[in-house]
Design a protein around this motif. Structure first.
Motif, PDB file in Angstrom:
ATOM      1  N   ARG A  15      -3.658   2.067  -3.048  1.00  0.00           N
ATOM      2  CA  ARG A  15      -2.501   2.650  -3.721  1.00  0.00           C
ATOM      3  C   ARG A  15      -2.010   3.769  -2.806  1.00  0.00           C
ATOM      4  NH1 ARG A  15      -2.812  -1.352  -6.270  1.00  0.00           N
ATOM      5  NH2 ARG A  15      -3.818  -1.551  -8.269  1.00  0.00           N
ATOM      6  N   ALA A  16      -0.713   3.877  -2.611  1.00  0.00           N
ATOM      7  CA  ALA A  16      -0.191   5.007  -1.847  1.00  0.00           C
ATOM      8  C   ALA A  16      -0.326   6.204  -2.761  1.00  0.00           C
ATOM      9  CB  ALA A  16       1.269   4.786  -1.469  1.00  0.00           C
ATOM     10  N   ARG A  17      -1.141   7.163  -2.395  1.00  0.00           N
ATOM     11  CA  ARG A  17      -1.456   8.236  -3.315  1.00  0.00           C
ATOM     12  C   ARG A  17      -1.837   9.482  -2.549  1.00  0.00           C
ATOM     13  NH1 ARG A  17      -6.755   4.766  -4.878  1.00  0.00           N
ATOM     14  NH2 ARG A  17      -7.562   4.815  -2.792  1.00  0.00           N
ATOM     15  N   GLY A  18      -1.732  10.590  -3.217  1.00  0.00           N
ATOM     16  CA  GLY A  18      -2.130  11.853  -2.630  1.00  0.00           C
ATOM     17  C   GLY A  18      -3.608  12.094  -2.862  1.00  0.00           C
ATOM     18  N   ARG A 143      -1.541  12.900   2.890  1.00  0.00           N
ATOM     19  CA  ARG A 143      -0.864  13.412   1.687  1.00  0.00           C
ATOM     20  C   ARG A 143       0.653  13.426   1.905  1.00  0.00           C
ATOM     21  NH1 ARG A 143      -3.239  18.296   1.081  1.00  0.00           N
ATOM     22  NH2 ARG A 143      -1.661  19.230   2.392  1.00  0.00           N
ATOM     23  N   GLU A 144       1.088  13.878   3.073  1.00  0.00           N
ATOM     24  CA  GLU A 144       2.525  13.918   3.368  1.00  0.00           C
ATOM     25  C   GLU A 144       3.112  12.516   3.409  1.00  0.00           C
ATOM     26  OE1 GLU A 144       2.536  16.153   6.990  1.00  0.00           O
ATOM     27  OE2 GLU A 144       2.143  18.044   5.953  1.00  0.00           O
ATOM     28  N   TYR A 145       2.408  11.575   4.022  1.00  0.00           N
ATOM     29  CA  TYR A 145       2.867  10.191   4.079  1.00  0.00           C
ATOM     30  C   TYR A 145       2.946   9.597   2.681  1.00  0.00           C
ATOM     31  CZ  TYR A 145       2.883   5.178   4.808  1.00  0.00           C
ATOM     32  OH  TYR A 145       3.186   3.848   4.743  1.00  0.00           O
ATOM     33  N   SER A 146       1.922   9.842   1.871  1.00  0.00           N
ATOM     34  CA  SER A 146       1.898   9.301   0.515  1.00  0.00           C
ATOM     35  C   SER A 146       3.038   9.849  -0.328  1.00  0.00           C
ATOM     36  CB  SER A 146       0.556   9.601  -0.166  1.00  0.00           C
ATOM     37  OG  SER A 146      -0.479   8.890   0.472  1.00  0.00           O
ATOM     38  N   ALA A 147       3.360  11.121  -0.132  1.00  0.00           N
ATOM     39  CA  ALA A 147       4.453  11.720  -0.901  1.00  0.00           C
ATOM     40  C   ALA A 147       5.780  11.054  -0.565  1.00  0.00           C
ATOM     41  CB  ALA A 147       4.529  13.222  -0.618  1.00  0.00           C
ATOM     42  N   VAL A 148       5.967  10.702   0.699  1.00  0.00           N
ATOM     43  CA  VAL A 148       7.194  10.022   1.114  1.00  0.00           C
ATOM     44  C   VAL A 148       7.282   8.639   0.486  1.00  0.00           C
ATOM     45  CG1 VAL A 148       8.335   8.985   3.126  1.00  0.00           C
ATOM     46  CG2 VAL A 148       7.427  11.290   3.266  1.00  0.00           C
ATOM     47  N   GLN A 149       6.138   7.983   0.331  1.00  0.00           N
ATOM     48  CA  GLN A 149       6.106   6.613  -0.157  1.00  0.00           C
ATOM     49  C   GLN A 149       6.231   6.478  -1.676  1.00  0.00           C
ATOM     50  OE1 GLN A 149       6.071   3.836   1.770  1.00  0.00           O
ATOM     51  NE2 GLN A 149       6.466   5.324   3.352  1.00  0.00           N
ATOM     52  N   ARG A 150       6.038   7.550  -2.449  1.00  0.00           N
ATOM     53  CA  ARG A 150       6.054   7.435  -3.906  1.00  0.00           C
ATOM     54  C   ARG A 150       7.408   6.993  -4.440  1.00  0.00           C
ATOM     55  NH1 ARG A 150       4.195  12.827  -4.670  1.00  0.00           N
ATOM     56  NH2 ARG A 150       2.266  12.692  -3.578  1.00  0.00           N
ATOM     57  N   GLY A 151       7.366   6.070  -5.385  1.00  0.00           N
ATOM     58  CA  GLY A 151       8.533   5.755  -6.183  1.00  0.00           C
ATOM     59  C   GLY A 151       9.569   4.814  -5.612  1.00  0.00           C
ATOM     60  N   VAL A 152       9.402   4.243  -4.448  1.00  0.00           N
ATOM     61  CA  VAL A 152      10.382   3.333  -3.885  1.00  0.00           C
ATOM     62  C   VAL A 152      10.060   1.921  -4.380  1.00  0.00           C
ATOM     63  CG1 VAL A 152      11.409   2.426  -1.766  1.00  0.00           C
ATOM     64  CG2 VAL A 152      10.602   4.792  -1.853  1.00  0.00           C
ATOM     65  N   CYS A 153      11.006   1.348  -5.115  1.00  0.00           N
ATOM     66  CA  CYS A 153      10.763   0.032  -5.720  1.00  0.00           C
ATOM     67  C   CYS A 153      11.969  -0.862  -5.460  1.00  0.00           C
ATOM     68  CB  CYS A 153      10.523   0.199  -7.218  1.00  0.00           C
ATOM     69  SG  CYS A 153      10.048  -1.311  -8.053  1.00  0.00           S
ATOM     70  N   GLY A 158      13.475 -11.834  -8.954  1.00  0.00           N
ATOM     71  CA  GLY A 158      12.159 -12.060  -9.543  1.00  0.00           C
ATOM     72  C   GLY A 158      11.000 -11.490  -8.750  1.00  0.00           C
ATOM     73  N   LEU A 159      11.274 -11.000  -7.548  1.00  0.00           N
ATOM     74  CA  LEU A 159      10.232 -10.387  -6.719  1.00  0.00           C
ATOM     75  C   LEU A 159      10.379  -8.877  -6.819  1.00  0.00           C
ATOM     76  CD1 LEU A 159       8.010 -10.508  -4.494  1.00  0.00           C
ATOM     77  CD2 LEU A 159       9.881 -10.465  -2.830  1.00  0.00           C
ATOM     78  N   THR A 160       9.302  -8.210  -7.216  1.00  0.00           N
ATOM     79  CA  THR A 160       9.290  -6.751  -7.309  1.00  0.00           C
ATOM     80  C   THR A 160       8.277  -6.212  -6.311  1.00  0.00           C
ATOM     81  OG1 THR A 160       9.794  -6.887  -9.669  1.00  0.00           O
ATOM     82  CG2 THR A 160       8.961  -4.781  -8.850  1.00  0.00           C
ATOM     83  N   VAL A 161       8.713  -5.298  -5.457  1.00  0.00           N
ATOM     84  CA  VAL A 161       7.851  -4.666  -4.472  1.00  0.00           C
ATOM     85  C   VAL A 161       7.940  -3.159  -4.681  1.00  0.00           C
ATOM     86  CG1 VAL A 161       7.379  -4.329  -2.018  1.00  0.00           C
ATOM     87  CG2 VAL A 161       8.263  -6.536  -2.818  1.00  0.00           C
ATOM     88  N   ASP A 162       6.806  -2.548  -5.033  1.00  0.00           N
ATOM     89  CA  ASP A 162       6.739  -1.103  -5.243  1.00  0.00           C
ATOM     90  C   ASP A 162       5.965  -0.507  -4.074  1.00  0.00           C
ATOM     91  OD1 ASP A 162       6.158   1.518  -5.979  1.00  0.00           O
ATOM     92  OD2 ASP A 162       6.002   1.016  -8.101  1.00  0.00           O
ATOM     93  N   THR A 163       6.679   0.146  -3.141  1.00  0.00           N
ATOM     94  CA  THR A 163       6.024   0.692  -1.962  1.00  0.00           C
ATOM     95  C   THR A 163       5.218   1.940  -2.297  1.00  0.00           C
ATOM     96  OG1 THR A 163       7.954   2.000  -1.344  1.00  0.00           O
ATOM     97  CG2 THR A 163       7.763  -0.210  -0.387  1.00  0.00           C
ATOM     98  N   GLY A 164       5.489   2.559  -3.416  1.00  0.00           N
ATOM     99  CA  GLY A 164       4.719   3.730  -3.827  1.00  0.00           C
ATOM    100  C   GLY A 164       3.338   3.371  -4.317  1.00  0.00           C
ATOM    101  N   SER A 165       3.231   2.334  -5.123  1.00  0.00           N
ATOM    102  CA  SER A 165       1.926   1.937  -5.662  1.00  0.00           C
ATOM    103  C   SER A 165       1.323   0.746  -4.934  1.00  0.00           C
ATOM    104  CB  SER A 165       2.071   1.594  -7.149  1.00  0.00           C
ATOM    105  OG  SER A 165       2.889   0.452  -7.309  1.00  0.00           O
ATOM    106  N   PHE A 182       0.812  -6.869   2.490  1.00  0.00           N
ATOM    107  CA  PHE A 182       1.791  -5.979   1.881  1.00  0.00           C
ATOM    108  C   PHE A 182       2.686  -5.369   2.951  1.00  0.00           C
ATOM    109  CE2 PHE A 182       3.543  -2.079   0.340  1.00  0.00           C
ATOM    110  CZ  PHE A 182       4.033  -2.453  -0.911  1.00  0.00           C
ATOM    111  N   GLN A 183       2.094  -4.937   4.048  1.00  0.00           N
ATOM    112  CA  GLN A 183       2.858  -4.343   5.147  1.00  0.00           C
ATOM    113  C   GLN A 183       3.906  -5.305   5.671  1.00  0.00           C
ATOM    114  OE1 GLN A 183       0.488  -3.447   8.586  1.00  0.00           O
ATOM    115  NE2 GLN A 183       2.005  -2.049   9.431  1.00  0.00           N
ATOM    116  N   LEU A 184       3.549  -6.561   5.826  1.00  0.00           N
ATOM    117  CA  LEU A 184       4.504  -7.553   6.304  1.00  0.00           C
ATOM    118  C   LEU A 184       5.629  -7.806   5.287  1.00  0.00           C
ATOM    119  CD1 LEU A 184       2.018 -10.128   7.870  1.00  0.00           C
ATOM    120  CD2 LEU A 184       3.616  -8.647   9.105  1.00  0.00           C
ATOM    121  N   LEU A 185       5.281  -7.806   4.014  1.00  0.00           N
ATOM    122  CA  LEU A 185       6.272  -8.035   2.978  1.00  0.00           C
ATOM    123  C   LEU A 185       7.218  -6.854   2.820  1.00  0.00           C
ATOM    124  CD1 LEU A 185       7.339  -9.825   0.667  1.00  0.00           C
ATOM    125  CD2 LEU A 185       5.677  -8.690  -0.814  1.00  0.00           C
ATOM    126  N   ALA A 186       6.657  -5.666   2.800  1.00  0.00           N
ATOM    127  CA  ALA A 186       7.458  -4.463   2.546  1.00  0.00           C
ATOM    128  C   ALA A 186       8.226  -4.091   3.803  1.00  0.00           C
ATOM    129  CB  ALA A 186       6.575  -3.312   2.106  1.00  0.00           C
TER     130      ALA A 186
END
Length: 186
Positions: A15-18, A143-153, A158-165, A182-186
């Motif tokens: 999970r992209a997380r702090g 932590r800084e990288y994870s903060a940037v990644q939060r919440g981008v969906c 029908g395909l949902t990609v949440d880069t934050g989680s 995931f890296q290849l998809l996102a």
């Protein structure tokens, strides 16, 4: 792929997380003296410390997935450290520091370990103060990288990609992907 005695495949991605969510420091194969130094440092005011004696520990896979930072000591495995790094990287993108044998790092080994995905490669004889400072810097960057990644969906047909989680769903059904998938998809 096998790391220690564990076959690693199809694990859910990190999970992209702090630090608060990934609050574990995992020491693999590290001597007790290093564990004591880290316990006494201010680094552990924000992290829980977990130690495993070797890669073949039965809790290895679960501990790896929960870790916010991984420190791999050369004594954890008789396998090539670069090979171990590749296998660990397939399961987690959390910061990975590798402590090699000897008083100074062998340049070829250091290059191979860093190319295999380690974020730090230091001789095990590195001073405790320097090691703590480098681990703290890895946590800060993560932590800084994870903060940037939060919440981008993203949602597309029908395909949902949440880069934050790091979650993917197709028509509402969750799909588990490896970090590389995931890296290849996102």
């Amino acid at each position: 792929q096998v790391v220690g005695d564990h076959e690693l495949h199809g694990a859910p991605p990190d999970r992209a997380r702090g630090i608060a969510a990934a609050d574990g420091l995992l020491l693999i194969g590290c001597p007790g003296s290093l564990e004591r130094v880290l316990r006494e440092s201010s680094l552990l005011t924000c992290l829980k410390l977990r130690t495993l004696p070797a890669l073949n520990d039965p809790d290895f896979v679960a501990a790896l997935r929960e870790a916010g930072l991984v420190v791999l000591h050369h004594s954890a495995s008789s396998a090539d450290l670069a090979t171990v790094c590749v296998q660990i990287r397939r399961q987690t993108q959390r910061p990975l520091a590798v402590l090699t044998a000897g008083e100074s790092a062998d340049e070829d080994q250091t290059v191979a370990i860093l190319a295999a995905g380690a974020d730090e490669c230091l001789p095990a004889s590195t001073s405790p103060a320097e090691l703590v400072a480098r681990l703290r810097a890895q946590l800060r960057r993560d932590r800084e990288y994870s903060a940037v990644q939060r919440g981008v969906c993203y949602e597309i047909q029908g395909l949902t990609v949440d880069t934050g989680s790091h979650e993917v769903a197709v028509d509402g059904r969750r799909v588990d992907l490896t970090p590389k998938e995931f890296q290849l998809l996102a």
